[in-house]
Design an enzyme around this catalytic site. Structure first.
Site, PDB file in Angstrom:
ATOM      1  N   SER A 148      42.531  40.680  38.904  1.00  0.00           N
ATOM      2  CA  SER A 148      42.747  41.458  40.133  1.00  0.00           C
ATOM      3  C   SER A 148      41.455  42.139  40.573  1.00  0.00           C
ATOM      4  CB  SER A 148      43.852  42.500  39.937  1.00  0.00           C
ATOM      5  OG  SER A 148      43.461  43.495  38.999  1.00  0.00           O
ATOM      6  N   ASP A 206      36.930  47.295  35.119  1.00  0.00           N
ATOM      7  CA  ASP A 206      37.021  45.888  35.526  1.00  0.00           C
ATOM      8  C   ASP A 206      36.227  45.607  36.799  1.00  0.00           C
ATOM      9  OD1 ASP A 206      38.731  45.892  33.395  1.00  0.00           O
ATOM     10  OD2 ASP A 206      40.369  44.859  34.426  1.00  0.00           O
TER      11      ASP A 206
END
Length: 398
Positions: A148, A206
C-alpha cells in the site's frame, strides 16, 4: 495538458531486524525490496481522469469538472492536513466514490486514497490534467511487504509531478531519473497521507522506504536513512499462512509482562543485533569483504531464535528455515511472524544450482518464492520504453 507517457515505480519493504522489539522503543532496520509497484501515466480523453488498479479489481473514470466541483464543496474547511475530510465533507467523498462509510476492502481503500490525494494535491498545486493512470505491482497484497505504501508513493510522485509541484527530471534519451532530496521529502509527506487513508495510523516507515529506498533505521518514531548501504540478494518466501499482527503484538506484550526478567534481555539482544547489523551494512560499500556475509548470516540465525522465544514463530517458518539450512542458507521471519514471510540471505558465492534447488524445495512446501534484492532504489521515474519486458507485458495485459 500533460503530454508525455511515463512510468513511476516504488519498492516494497521488509524488516531486516527489530520486529516486535521496535514497538517497545528498540531499533528496527527496514530495507527496500526490489519487488516494485509501477504506475503508468499517459494523456487521456479530454475532461476525463481514469484510474485502473487491476490487482484489486478497480477501474474508475471521472469527469474532471465533477472532481473540481467536489473539491470546491470540501475546500476551505481548514482540514487540508487531515488524511480525509470529516463529517459531511467526508460523506461527500464517499458518496461520490460510491463507497459505504466504514468500508475496509482493499479496492475501497485504494480508490479512496486515490481520490483524496487527487483532490488534496490539486487543491494546493493546481488541477490534475486529463489522463489515464494504470497501477500494477509485483508485490503481493496483505503480506506485510509495504504494497500500500508503494502505491501511495507512486501516486504522490505522479500527481505532484503532473500538477507542477515537483519537476519532471527525466530528460529525452534517459531511461530513469530521480527527484531532488527536497522533492523526495514532499513526495514522502503526501505518500504518508495516502497511507493514513488506508491504514489510519501508520508508522511512516513503509512510505519512507518506498521514497528513499536503501535502508533506514527506525526508533521511537524517528526515521533515519542509512548511508551507502549494499544491495543484498535474498530469497523472499511467503508461507501463505495468514496471521493477525494485532494478536501477535498483544501476545509479545503479555509474555514480557509475565516474565520481564527473561524477556527484556531478549529485546535488548534484538536491539543490539539491529545496531550491529547497521554497522556492518554501512561498512560494506567502502570495504567489501566476504567476511561480512557470515556475520550477517549469524545475525539471521540468532534473531530468528529470539523471535521464537518471543512467541511469534510458526511451524511454517520453522520449515522454511530447515529447508534453506539444508542448502547451507540462513533465514529468518520478516514482519509480524506467525506465518507470513521469511527472508533468506544469498551470499555472492551461492551457486545458481543451490538457489534453484532451495526455491524448488520451498515451493514443494506450498510456499511462494521470489529471488530478489534488498537495498533497492526508492521512487524512480522511468521512460516506458526502458521498462522490462515482464513489466511492459503486465501493463499491457492490465
Amino acid at each position: 495538458m500533460w503530454a508525455r507517457e511515463l512510468a513511476v515505480s516504488a519498492p516494497g519493504k521488509v524488516i531486516l531486524h527489530g520486529e516486535h522489539a521496535v514497538v517497545l522503543g528498540k531499533v528496527a532496520l527496514a530495507v527496500a525490496l526490489d519487488l516494485r509497484t509501477f504506475l503508468r501515466l499517459r494523456p487521456g480523453a479530454e475532461g476525463r481522469l481514469s484510474v485502473s488498479l487491476p490487482g484489486v479489481g478497480v477501474r474508475r473514470s471521472w469527469d474532471t469538472p465533477d472532481l473540481q466541483a467536489l473539491r470546491g464543496r470540501i475546500a476551505g474547511k481548514g482540514r487540508g492536513e487531515e488524511p480525509l475530510p470529516r463529517g459531511s465533507e467526508g460523506l461527500s467523498v464517499l458518496e461520490f466514490a460510491g463507497i459505504a462509510a466504514g468500508a475496509s476492502a482493499p479496492e475501497s481503500l485504494a480508490t479512496l486514497a486515490f481520490l483524496y490525494m487527487c483532490l488534496a494535491i490539486s487543491a494546493k498545486y493546481g488541477d490534475v490534467p486529463s489522463m489515464d493512470i494504470l497501477v500494477w505491482s509485483e508485490l503481493p497484497t496483505g503480506a506485510g511487504l509495504g504494497s500500500s505504501a508503494a502505491y501511495a508513493v507512486c501516486l504522490a510522485a505522479a500527481l505532484l509531478m503532473v500538477c507542477g509541484a515537483i519537476s519532471c527530471p527525466l530528460q529525452e534519451g534517459e531511461s530513469t531519473a530521480r527527484w531532488t532530496e527536497e522533492e523526495l521529502t514532499l513526495i514522502n509527506s503526501w505518500a504518508f497521507r495516502g497511507e493514513q487513508v488506508i491504514h489510519g495510523n501508520p508508522s511512516g516507515v513503509d512510505n519512507a522506504v518506498g521514497t528513499w529506498g536503501g535502508a533506514l533505521r527506525y526508533q521511537a518514531g524517528k526515521i533515519t536513512p542509512l548511508k551507502r548501504v549494499p544491495t543484498l540478494r535474498i530469497l523472499l518466501t511467503n508461507t501463505k499462512v495468514p496471521r493477525s499482527t494485532k494478536v501477535l503484538v498483544a501476545g509479545v506484550k503479555e509474555k514480557i509482562l509475565k516474565f520481564p526478567a527473561i524477556m527484556n534481555p531478549v529485546l535488548d539482544s534484538i536491539d543490539a543485533i539491529s545496531q550491529e547489523c547497521q554497522s556492518v551494512l554501512e561498512a560494506m560499500p567502502a570495504n567489501p569483504s566476504p567476511e561480512h556475509y557470515p556475520v550477517l548470516e549469524e545475525f539471521f540465525d540468532i534473531n530468528q531464535h529470539h523471535l521464537n522465544v518471543l512467541g511469534v514463530g510458526h511451524p511454517s517458518l520453522d520449515r522454511l528455515c530447515q529447508v534453506t539450512a539444508s542448502h547451507s542458507l540462513h533465514s529468518k521471519l520478516t514482519g509480524a511472524g506467525g506465518g507470513g514471510c521469511g527472508i533468506t540471505l544469498l551470499p555472492p558465492d551461492t551457486s545458481p544450482l543451490a538457489v534453484e534447488a532451495a526455491k524448488q524445495d520451498l515451493c514443494a512446501c506450498g510456499f511462494e518464492c521470489w529471488e530478489t534484492k534488498i537495498g533497492a532504489p526508492g521512487v524512480t521515474l522511468h521512460s516506458c520504453s526502458s521498462l522490462s519486458a515482464q513489466v511492459l507485458h503486465a501493463l499491457a495485459r492490465s
